[in-house]
Enzyme design. Structure first.
Site, short mmCIF file in Angstrom:
data_model
loop_
_atom_site.label_atom_id
_atom_site.label_comp_id
_atom_site.label_asym_id
_atom_site.label_seq_id
_atom_site.Cartn_x
_atom_site.Cartn_y
_atom_site.Cartn_z
N HIS A 1 0.86 -1.19 0.00
CA HIS A 1 0.00 0.00 0.00
C HIS A 1 0.89 1.24 0.00
O HIS A 1 1.76 1.39 0.86
CB HIS A 1 -0.89 -0.04 1.24
CG HIS A 1 -1.93 1.02 1.30
ND1 HIS A 1 -3.13 0.94 0.62
CD2 HIS A 1 -1.96 2.20 1.97
CE1 HIS A 1 -3.85 2.02 0.87
NE2 HIS A 1 -3.16 2.81 1.68
N GLY B 1 -4.39 11.07 6.24
CA GLY B 1 -3.37 12.10 6.40
C GLY B 1 -2.14 11.67 7.18
O GLY B 1 -1.05 12.14 6.92
N GLY C 1 -0.14 8.19 9.42
CA GLY C 1 -0.12 6.82 9.93
C GLY C 1 -0.17 6.86 11.45
O GLY C 1 -0.05 7.94 12.05
N ASP D 1 -8.47 0.72 5.87
CA ASP D 1 -7.19 1.41 6.03
C ASP D 1 -7.20 2.34 7.24
O ASP D 1 -8.00 3.27 7.30
CB ASP D 1 -6.93 2.21 4.74
CG ASP D 1 -5.58 2.91 4.72
OD1 ASP D 1 -4.76 2.66 5.61
OD2 ASP D 1 -5.35 3.71 3.79
N GLY E 1 0.14 -0.17 8.53
CA GLY E 1 1.44 0.50 8.49
C GLY E 1 2.23 0.21 9.74
O GLY E 1 3.13 -0.65 9.77
N SER E 2 1.86 0.90 10.84
CA SER E 2 2.59 0.76 12.10
C SER E 2 2.63 -0.69 12.57
O SER E 2 3.66 -1.16 13.05
CB SER E 2 1.92 1.59 13.19
OG SER E 2 1.54 2.83 12.68
C1 DX5 Z 1 -3.59 7.23 6.36
C2 DX5 Z 1 -3.06 6.27 5.35
C3 DX5 Z 1 -2.84 4.89 5.87
C4 DX5 Z 1 -1.78 4.76 6.94
C5 DX5 Z 1 -2.04 3.53 7.76
O1 DX5 Z 1 -3.87 8.43 5.72
O2 DX5 Z 1 -3.97 6.16 4.26
O3 DX5 Z 1 -2.59 3.97 4.82
O4 DX5 Z 1 -0.48 4.70 6.41
O5 DX5 Z 1 -1.15 3.51 8.81
P1 DX5 Z 1 -1.47 2.79 10.22
O6 DX5 Z 1 -1.69 1.33 9.91
O7 DX5 Z 1 -0.26 3.04 11.02
O8 DX5 Z 1 -2.72 3.42 10.76
ZN ZN Z 2 -3.73 4.51 2.78
#
Ligand code: DX5
Ligand code: ZN
Length: 231
Positions: free
Chosen positions: A32, A141, A143, A174, A196-197
């Site tokens: 992603h 916006g 993570g 997401d 992400g995290s």
């Molecule tokens: C937020 C992004 C996400 C983000 C997810 O605007 O679209 O894709 O990177 O990160 P985590 O999993 O850390 O919430």
């Molecule tokens: Zn995203």
């Protein structure tokens, strides 16, 4: 089949290629890629040159999430740089149908997304045209934000609409996903989990991903039992 889409926004850019390879090896079929322009969302992330260079490190499906205004300006270029799928925000465009057609003409799969505050029904007219619908479970916006529990109801509502209308649209979720809530997200009806995290921080990438894979296997078994078919 459930899919994990690690969000590179949370990766260590100093060793990005290595980390991407680790996610692929651990079973993540998608990658992603969050593109932010500082206008549609407050932050700025990365763009075409970054995508072109990581293309060489991976054969994953490049799932590009455009959090930018007037995304139609850049569709061809993102596909040329290696995007396999492009998801845009309904709030960022005037004519969503035209943007979807442009993505398809460029040779990519099309995804549509809405912010948590936008009524889910607004994407319904476009569902017959897209391959993916992205439900944001945080305000786009940044993570590392906490998962908004209101998202469960939206995922479930979208799942029943898609099933009722027999649409071949995958539901992607997401924001704020991790081992604590992945089962509830799958139970609500998600097909693709972005994280992400929960993939790149804390323990090792393979260890982090193994928690998602275990949940996917559990739910795949459950689905086989309940309706005899794989989603
Ligand atoms: C937020 C992004 C996400 C983000 C997810 O605007 O679209 O894709 O990177 O990160 P985590 O999993 O850390 O919430
Ligand atoms: Zn995203």
């Amino acid at each position: 089949m459930y899919i994990l889409a690690p969000s590179v926004l949370a990766a260590d850019f100093n060793i990005l290629g290595k980390q991407i390879k680790e996610t692929e090896k651990a079973g993540a079929e998608y990658l992603h890629i969050d593109v932010m322009d500082g206008i549609f969302v407050p932050s700025i992330s990365f763009g075409m040159p970054m995508i072109s260079s990581i293309r060489a490190a991976s054969s994953q499906f490049f799932d590009v999430h455009l959090m930018i205004t007037q995304p139609q300006r850049y569709i061809r270029e993102f596909v040329r740089c290696g995007a396999d799928g492009i998801t845009f925000h309904l709030e960022a465009v005037e004519d969503a149908g035209q943007v979807i057609r442009e993505i398809h003409r460029a040779g990519a799969k099309a995804g549509i997304s809405i912010k948590p505050g936008t009524a889910l029904e607004e994407i319904y007219p476009y569902l017959p045209e897209v391959e993916l619908a992205l439900v944001m479970s945080v305000e786009p916006g940044f993570g590392g934000q906490p998962f908004m529990p209101e998202a469960y109801g939206r995922i479930a509502q979208l799942r029943s609409y898609i099933d009722q209308h027999h649409l071949p649209v995958k539901i992607e979720v997401d924001g704020g996903l991790g081992k604590k809530n992945v089962r509830e997200v799958l139970g609500a009806g998600a097909d693709i989990c972005v994280a992400g995290s929960a993939v790149f921080k804390k323990r090792s990438i393979s260890d982090n991903i193994s928690h998602f894979m275990a949940a996917f296997q559990e739910y795949e078994k459950k689905n086989m039992k309940s309706d005899g078919k794989d989603r």
